[in-house]
Write a protein that holds these residues in place. Structure first.
Motif, PDB file in Angstrom:
ATOM      1  N   ARG A 112       0.854  -1.189   0.000  1.00  0.00           N
ATOM      2  CA  ARG A 112       0.000   0.000   0.000  1.00  0.00           C
ATOM      3  C   ARG A 112       0.885   1.233   0.000  1.00  0.00           C
ATOM      4  O   ARG A 112       1.827   1.326   0.797  1.00  0.00           O
ATOM      5  N   GLU A 114       1.380   4.145   1.357  1.00  0.00           N
ATOM      6  CA  GLU A 114       1.009   4.990   2.490  1.00  0.00           C
ATOM      7  C   GLU A 114       2.229   5.784   2.925  1.00  0.00           C
ATOM      8  O   GLU A 114       3.349   5.501   2.506  1.00  0.00           O
ATOM      9  N   GLY A 119       5.125   1.203  12.323  1.00  0.00           N
ATOM     10  CA  GLY A 119       3.952   0.343  12.194  1.00  0.00           C
ATOM     11  C   GLY A 119       3.186   0.497  10.892  1.00  0.00           C
ATOM     12  O   GLY A 119       2.138  -0.099  10.713  1.00  0.00           O
ATOM     13  N   ARG A 120       3.708   1.299   9.984  1.00  0.00           N
ATOM     14  CA  ARG A 120       3.003   1.511   8.715  1.00  0.00           C
ATOM     15  C   ARG A 120       4.017   1.533   7.584  1.00  0.00           C
ATOM     16  O   ARG A 120       4.877   2.405   7.540  1.00  0.00           O
ATOM     17  N   TYR A 121       3.957   0.558   6.725  1.00  0.00           N
ATOM     18  CA  TYR A 121       4.964   0.411   5.680  1.00  0.00           C
ATOM     19  C   TYR A 121       4.295   0.266   4.326  1.00  0.00           C
ATOM     20  O   TYR A 121       3.088   0.116   4.234  1.00  0.00           O
ATOM     21  N   PHE A 124       4.155  -4.646   3.646  1.00  0.00           N
ATOM     22  CA  PHE A 124       4.020  -5.204   4.993  1.00  0.00           C
ATOM     23  C   PHE A 124       3.444  -6.599   4.853  1.00  0.00           C
ATOM     24  O   PHE A 124       3.107  -7.028   3.749  1.00  0.00           O
ATOM     25  N   GLN A 126       0.910  -9.828   6.198  1.00  0.00           N
ATOM     26  CA  GLN A 126      -0.276 -10.220   6.953  1.00  0.00           C
ATOM     27  C   GLN A 126      -0.397 -11.737   6.990  1.00  0.00           C
ATOM     28  O   GLN A 126       0.025 -12.433   6.075  1.00  0.00           O
ATOM     29  N   ARG A 257     -14.346   0.078  10.167  1.00  0.00           N
ATOM     30  CA  ARG A 257     -13.376  -0.560   9.281  1.00  0.00           C
ATOM     31  C   ARG A 257     -13.305   0.150   7.932  1.00  0.00           C
ATOM     32  O   ARG A 257     -14.285   0.673   7.442  1.00  0.00           O
ATOM     33  N   THR A 279      -3.609  -1.023  15.937  1.00  0.00           N
ATOM     34  CA  THR A 279      -4.461  -2.163  15.569  1.00  0.00           C
ATOM     35  C   THR A 279      -3.585  -3.298  15.039  1.00  0.00           C
ATOM     36  O   THR A 279      -2.911  -3.141  14.027  1.00  0.00           O
ATOM     37  N   VAL A 280      -3.610  -4.432  15.721  1.00  0.00           N
ATOM     38  CA  VAL A 280      -2.764  -5.545  15.284  1.00  0.00           C
ATOM     39  C   VAL A 280      -3.543  -6.551  14.457  1.00  0.00           C
ATOM     40  O   VAL A 280      -2.963  -7.340  13.709  1.00  0.00           O
ATOM     41  N   ALA A 304      -7.507 -10.162   9.244  1.00  0.00           N
ATOM     42  CA  ALA A 304      -6.089 -10.158   8.885  1.00  0.00           C
ATOM     43  C   ALA A 304      -5.309  -9.505  10.015  1.00  0.00           C
ATOM     44  O   ALA A 304      -5.798  -8.578  10.661  1.00  0.00           O
ATOM     45  N   GLY A 306      -1.466  -7.807  11.166  1.00  0.00           N
ATOM     46  CA  GLY A 306      -0.245  -7.217  10.639  1.00  0.00           C
ATOM     47  C   GLY A 306       0.965  -7.782  11.368  1.00  0.00           C
ATOM     48  O   GLY A 306       1.125  -7.595  12.567  1.00  0.00           O
ATOM     49  N   ARG A 309       3.631  -5.410  13.180  1.00  0.00           N
ATOM     50  CA  ARG A 309       3.215  -4.870  14.482  1.00  0.00           C
ATOM     51  C   ARG A 309       3.338  -5.932  15.562  1.00  0.00           C
ATOM     52  O   ARG A 309       3.772  -5.646  16.679  1.00  0.00           O
TER      53      ARG A 309
HETATM   54  P1  ATP Z   1      -5.086   1.092   9.597  1.00  0.00           P
HETATM   55  O1  ATP Z   1      -6.302   1.647  10.240  1.00  0.00           O
HETATM   56  O2  ATP Z   1      -3.928   0.897  10.566  1.00  0.00           O
HETATM   57  O3  ATP Z   1      -4.697   1.784   8.339  1.00  0.00           O
HETATM   58  P2  ATP Z   1      -6.426  -0.843   8.019  1.00  0.00           P
HETATM   59  O4  ATP Z   1      -7.824  -0.764   8.454  1.00  0.00           O
HETATM   60  O5  ATP Z   1      -6.008  -0.182   6.770  1.00  0.00           O
HETATM   61  O6  ATP Z   1      -5.465  -0.400   9.200  1.00  0.00           O
HETATM   62  P3  ATP Z   1      -6.553  -3.653   7.367  1.00  0.00           P
HETATM   63  O7  ATP Z   1      -6.661  -3.443   5.921  1.00  0.00           O
HETATM   64  O8  ATP Z   1      -7.737  -4.100   8.117  1.00  0.00           O
HETATM   65  O9  ATP Z   1      -5.942  -2.350   8.041  1.00  0.00           O
HETATM   66  O10 ATP Z   1      -5.337  -4.637   7.676  1.00  0.00           O
HETATM   67  C1  ATP Z   1      -5.293  -5.481   8.813  1.00  0.00           C
HETATM   68  C2  ATP Z   1      -4.029  -5.252   9.603  1.00  0.00           C
HETATM   69  O11 ATP Z   1      -2.889  -5.184   8.768  1.00  0.00           O
HETATM   70  C3  ATP Z   1      -3.997  -3.946  10.364  1.00  0.00           C
HETATM   71  O12 ATP Z   1      -4.688  -4.048  11.559  1.00  0.00           O
HETATM   72  C4  ATP Z   1      -2.524  -3.769  10.599  1.00  0.00           C
HETATM   73  O13 ATP Z   1      -2.080  -4.570  11.680  1.00  0.00           O
HETATM   74  C5  ATP Z   1      -1.935  -4.299   9.330  1.00  0.00           C
HETATM   75  N1  ATP Z   1      -1.621  -3.203   8.389  1.00  0.00           N
HETATM   76  C6  ATP Z   1      -2.475  -2.537   7.576  1.00  0.00           C
HETATM   77  N2  ATP Z   1      -1.813  -1.618   6.844  1.00  0.00           N
HETATM   78  C7  ATP Z   1      -0.514  -1.700   7.213  1.00  0.00           C
HETATM   79  C8  ATP Z   1       0.680  -1.020   6.806  1.00  0.00           C
HETATM   80  N3  ATP Z   1       0.679  -0.089   5.859  1.00  0.00           N
HETATM   81  N4  ATP Z   1       1.849  -1.370   7.413  1.00  0.00           N
HETATM   82  C9  ATP Z   1       1.893  -2.325   8.353  1.00  0.00           C
HETATM   83  N5  ATP Z   1       0.809  -3.011   8.771  1.00  0.00           N
HETATM   84  C10 ATP Z   1      -0.389  -2.709   8.218  1.00  0.00           C
END
Ligand code: ATP
Ligand code: MG
Length: 420
Positions: A112, A114, A119-121, A124, A126, A257, A279-280, A304, A306, A309
């Motif tokens: 993604r 982002e 914690g945001r890459y 990443f 899953q 969500r 959110t893990v 799913a 992450g 995390r």
């Molecule tokens: P967030 O609110 O943190 O952006 P999300 O709702 O986009 O999360 P989901 O698509 O539901 O996340 O993904 C499930 C899990 O994957 C998240 O809870 C998180 O642990 C992990 N995750 C999501 N995006 C990332 C990211 N860019 N880098 C690392 N981990 C991620």
């Protein structure tokens, strides 16, 4: 001078020094999932862009601005997968897996675009789980209990569970009208993003991180009050199941969500130990998605987690290295060096669990011992000319006190099977 090539921003190498943490999470998850009868599925990292647009939804962060999309050489628009559910559903339909209930799981990298931060890459990982063809609340409950078990086995505590019900499509539609009316009456106080979503995806306004919008949202009508009898009972059964199992949770009526396809149950496991990205694990029910993607109407629920995390949490909890090597084989002199590989093979045959590193590149006793010591191995096994002649192997303790000794092959194998 040429610039050094580097990994792409937000995409990381996982170095050997940290791999033990990954193994720990992956192996434990695999073990737990097998224990609940879930089967692994592996799908390609690239899919047609349309799959994600049609499943995740056009008006979502992911599809609007986070996808790595590109044209294939023949002009098809393809995307690196931003999540696993869409691919899983696509594969299940394509291979006719949905004629009976299926419990599936997958793992691997997601992509993604982002803003990289803790914690945001951008790449990443899953592990995700999907259950198809099961409509009752018992399966939603099973998924939550499964995750709770995983946290216990990983030794991770202090997670909060939040759950909510988004109702079914018609209930949400009725609620949507009321929500839009309420938010529109406060339009001048909403942030720009929320204002943009007011008419396209008003539910997403509920989980806006913007402080002022949050204040407005606090007074918004609640979806919970719009649930019909069936969806309400479904939700209450899950809550009761969690009570009975002793799993604490909080009903959060603002939890919606970020993906469009959810209905009824949604849940998140959240920790305070990771800063903003807490959110893990997140998931929910998505009964409409299979049909939306061209399959037969099939109830479905999944989540799913992450891995980055979870791994950071394990690291904070002090988990570190892979179990150390058992032995390091030192071989000095031409004949011993020639004999060493075969000796190592015979030892591996005799002691299958053995972690044995053989010295490579020759050198003196002293230099080889130095390496043996540095390797972290428990024992040095020594093969020199005299040992070779006498048909023995020297054993030297590297980590603890213990007499140096010489053992024949069978004695050595027995010793390595049961050291101590
Ligand atoms: P967030 O609110 O943190 O952006 P999300 O709702 O986009 O999360 P989901 O698509 O539901 O996340 O993904 C499930 C899990 O994957 C998240 O809870 C998180 O642990 C992990 N995750 C999501 N995006 C990332 C990211 N860019 N880098 C690392 N981990 C991620
Ligand atoms: Mg996100």
């Amino acid at each position: 001078m040429s610039k050094h090539l580097q990994a792409i921003r937000g995409m990381h190498d996982i170095l050997p020094e940290r791999i033990a943490l990954w193994h720990c999470v992956e192996d434990t998850a695999r073990q737990v999932l097998a224990g609940y009868g879930y089967a692994e599925i592996r799908t390609p990292l690239v899919e047609v862009t349309d799959l994600f647009k049609r499943s995740i939804g056009e008006v979502t962060d992911i599809v609007e601005k986070e996808m790595y999309s590109f044209d294939d050489r023949n002009g098809d628009s393809l995307s690196l997968r931003p999540e696993g559910t869409a691919s899983c559903v696509r594969a299940a339909i394509e291979h006719g897996l949905l004629v009976q209930p299926q419990r599936l799981w997958y793992r691997g990298p997601m992509f993604r675009y982002e803003r990289p931060q803790r914690g945001r890459y951008r790449q990443f990982h899953q592990i995700g789980v999907e259950a198809f063809g099961l409509a009752g609340p018992d399966i939603d409950l099973e998924l939550i209990l499964l995750t709770a078990r995983l946290w216990r086995l990983l030794g991770l505590s202090g997670f909060r569970l939040e759950i909510n019900s988004l109702g079914d499509a018609d209930e949400r539609l009725a609620y949507r009208e009321q929500l839009i009316a309420y938010l529109a009456s406060h339009a001048d106080q909403l942030d720009a993003d929320s204002l943009k979503r007011l008419h396209t995806n008003p539910l997403r306004v509920l989980d806006s991180k913007h402080p002022q919008t949050q204040q407005i949202v606090a007074g918004a009508p609640s979806l919970m009050d719009h649930l019909g009898e069936e969806t309400r009972t479904h939700f209450e059964r899950i809550c009761r199941g969690l009570d009975d199992a002793g799993v604490a949770y909080r009903v959060n009526p603002r939890l919606v969500r970020g993906l469009d396809y959810y209905n009824r149950t949604v849940f998140e496991w959240i920790t305070d130990d990771l800063g903003a990205q807490g959110t893990v694990c997140a998931g929910g029910r998505y009964d409409g998605l299979v049909e939306q993607l061209g399959g037969r109407s099939t109830p479905a629920v999944g989540f799913a987690m992450g891995l980055e995390r979870l791994i950071e949490l394990l690291e904070l909890a002090g988990h570190t290295s892979e179990p150390p090597l058992d032995a390091y084989l030192v071989a000095v002199g031409e004949p011993a060096q020639a004999a060493a590989p075969l000796l190592a093979e015979r030892l591996r045959d005799a002691v299958p669990a053995l972690r044995l590193l053989t010295h490579s590149g020759g050198g003196s006793f002293k230099s080889q011992f130095k390496r043996a010591d540095k390797s972290g191995a428990r024992y040095a096994l020594v093969l020199g000319e005299t040992e070779l002649e006498r048909g023995v192997i020297g054993v030297k303790h590297l980590r603890e006190e213990g007499e140096q000794r010489e053992l024949g092959f069978d004695e050595l194998a027995a010793f390595l099977r049961m050291p101590g």
